[in-house]
Scaffold this active site. Structure first.
Site, short mmCIF file in Angstrom:
data_model
loop_
_atom_site.label_atom_id
_atom_site.label_comp_id
_atom_site.label_asym_id
_atom_site.label_seq_id
_atom_site.Cartn_x
_atom_site.Cartn_y
_atom_site.Cartn_z
N ARG A 274 -45.42 -64.97 -11.35
CA ARG A 274 -46.11 -65.98 -10.54
C ARG A 274 -47.35 -65.46 -9.84
O ARG A 274 -48.42 -66.09 -9.90
CB ARG A 274 -45.18 -66.51 -9.43
CG ARG A 274 -44.30 -67.64 -9.81
CD ARG A 274 -43.00 -67.51 -9.07
NE ARG A 274 -42.36 -66.29 -9.50
CZ ARG A 274 -41.61 -66.22 -10.61
NH1 ARG A 274 -41.35 -67.28 -11.29
NH2 ARG A 274 -41.08 -65.08 -11.01
N THR A 275 -47.21 -64.36 -9.11
CA THR A 275 -48.30 -63.94 -8.23
C THR A 275 -49.54 -63.58 -9.05
O THR A 275 -50.64 -64.06 -8.78
CB THR A 275 -47.86 -62.76 -7.36
OG1 THR A 275 -46.60 -63.10 -6.76
CG2 THR A 275 -48.86 -62.47 -6.28
N LYS B 211 -52.09 -41.15 -15.27
CA LYS B 211 -52.60 -39.76 -15.37
C LYS B 211 -52.65 -39.10 -14.00
O LYS B 211 -53.16 -38.00 -13.85
CB LYS B 211 -54.02 -39.78 -15.96
CG LYS B 211 -54.13 -40.44 -17.31
CD LYS B 211 -55.61 -40.51 -17.73
CE LYS B 211 -55.85 -41.63 -18.70
NZ LYS B 211 -57.28 -42.01 -18.75
N ARG C 152 -50.57 -55.45 -6.20
CA ARG C 152 -49.12 -55.32 -5.96
C ARG C 152 -48.74 -53.88 -6.23
O ARG C 152 -49.17 -53.29 -7.23
CB ARG C 152 -48.33 -56.25 -6.87
CG ARG C 152 -46.83 -55.95 -6.80
CD ARG C 152 -45.98 -57.00 -7.44
NE ARG C 152 -46.03 -58.24 -6.68
CZ ARG C 152 -45.26 -59.30 -6.95
NH1 ARG C 152 -44.42 -59.24 -7.96
NH2 ARG C 152 -45.34 -60.39 -6.23
N HIS D 173 -45.43 -59.72 1.81
CA HIS D 173 -45.95 -60.49 0.68
C HIS D 173 -46.69 -61.71 1.29
O HIS D 173 -46.21 -62.83 1.21
CB HIS D 173 -44.78 -60.93 -0.20
CG HIS D 173 -45.17 -61.44 -1.56
ND1 HIS D 173 -46.47 -61.75 -1.91
CD2 HIS D 173 -44.40 -61.73 -2.64
CE1 HIS D 173 -46.47 -62.18 -3.17
NE2 HIS D 173 -45.24 -62.18 -3.64
#
Ligand code: CP
Length: 305
Positions: A51-52, A80, A101, A129
């Site tokens: 969703r986000t 890396k 995120r 959030h």
């Protein structure tokens, strides 16, 4: 330059302005279709999302802008060993705004200290959030017609549930809010939420393990998933994962105008049979997420001018 790292980075007046803009976008989408022409949004997702990430990308596209980014840290130079600070500095050469995120609490904050473009926290570990909270507030406004004078029940994993922490923080600034916190003992809200927010603001609240006993009182029921990815011990997850399952039978005891919310994804804490109940708002919540993110992108790009 403004960033959105926690919901308290916005004043209540600014949140109301974002909700107003989102409702105007819903009513008049054509007015906004070129507002971000020539602008680019970078989505940096070090943790899975449906969703986000996709709602951010859809939001920028519907504003006439473009998107770039990664949905898996393994396909970026993080694999890396590149630091969040360096990645962020690099991304600010390519994009006008970024949404991040990350599995580590505080990573978007680190990003905001190392960039020349607005950073949006799209979820950091078990912490915050804030764009889900904006989504939730828009949903409450549209479903209940108000953000005040509500008895709000949170149910499930209130310990690791970052959406719960951010929504409690935002609602604690409203009038006439009462919280009912329903969870197993091991998944109670962290003490910093209880002591530094709920108790500090002097808000009425109760804690219980028994959903059925409090269901008839609630105006909003915010269900959450028990999050397997936050447990150190698989046995604890298995023991707790089915603590609460909302079913049509259970809902016969609830108010006829209850608003049932869930940030999604769900596993089995809401039976599929509940989806056709007119009180179920969780798929409308998903769509609201796109509109409020459109409003947020416009707000932060304007502030960065
Ligand atoms: N609500 C939410 O954050 O969903 P995703 O994990 O799919 O982005």
């Amino acid at each position: 330059m403004r960033h959105l790292i926690g919901i308290d980075d916005l004043t209540m007046a600014e949140i109301e302005q974002l909700i107003e803009t989102a409702e105007d976008i819903i009513a008049n989408p054509e007015k906004y279709s070129e507002r971000c022409h020539g602008k680019k949004l970078a989505t940096l997702f070090y943790e899975p999302s449906t969703r986000t990430r996709l709602s951010f990308e859809a939001a920028m596209m519907e504003l006439g802008g473009n998107v770039l980014g990664f949905s898996d840290a393994q396909s970026s130079s993080a694999s890396k060993g590149e630091s969040v600070a360096d990645t962020t500095r690099v991304i600010s050469c390519f994009a006008d705004i970024m949404a991040m995120r990350h599995f580590k609490e505080g990573a978007p904050m680190v990003a905001s200290l190392n960039t020349s473009i607005p950073v949006i926290n799209a979820g950091d570990g078990g912490h915050n959030h804030p764009t889900q909270t904006l989504t939730d507030l828009l949903t409450i406004k549209r479903e209940k017609g108000r953000l005040d004078n509500l008895k709000v029940g949170f149910c499930g994993d209130l310990k690791f549930g970052r959406t719960v922490h951010s929504l409690i923080t935002a609602l604690s600034h409203r009038e006439g809010i009462e919280f009912v916190l329903v969870s197993p003992d091991e998944l109670k809200v962290p003490s910093y939420i209880k002591k530094d927010i709920i108790e500090k603001e002097g808000l009425p609240y109760s804690q219980t393990e028994d959903l059925d006993s409090v269901l008839p009182e609630l105006d909003i029921l915010y269900m959450t998933r028990v999050q397997r990815e936050r447990f150190f011990n698989e046995q604890d997850y298995i023991r707790l994962k089915d603590s609460y399952i909302l079913t049509p039978e259970r809902l016969t005891r609830a108010k006829s105008d209850l608003c049932i919310m869930h940030p999604l994804p769900r596993v089995n804490e809401i039976a599929v049979g509940v989806d056709k109940d007119p009180r179920a708002a969780y798929f409308k919540q998903v769509l609201n997420g796109k509109y409020i993110r459109m409003a947020l992108i416009l707000f932060l790009l304007e502030a960065a001018k």
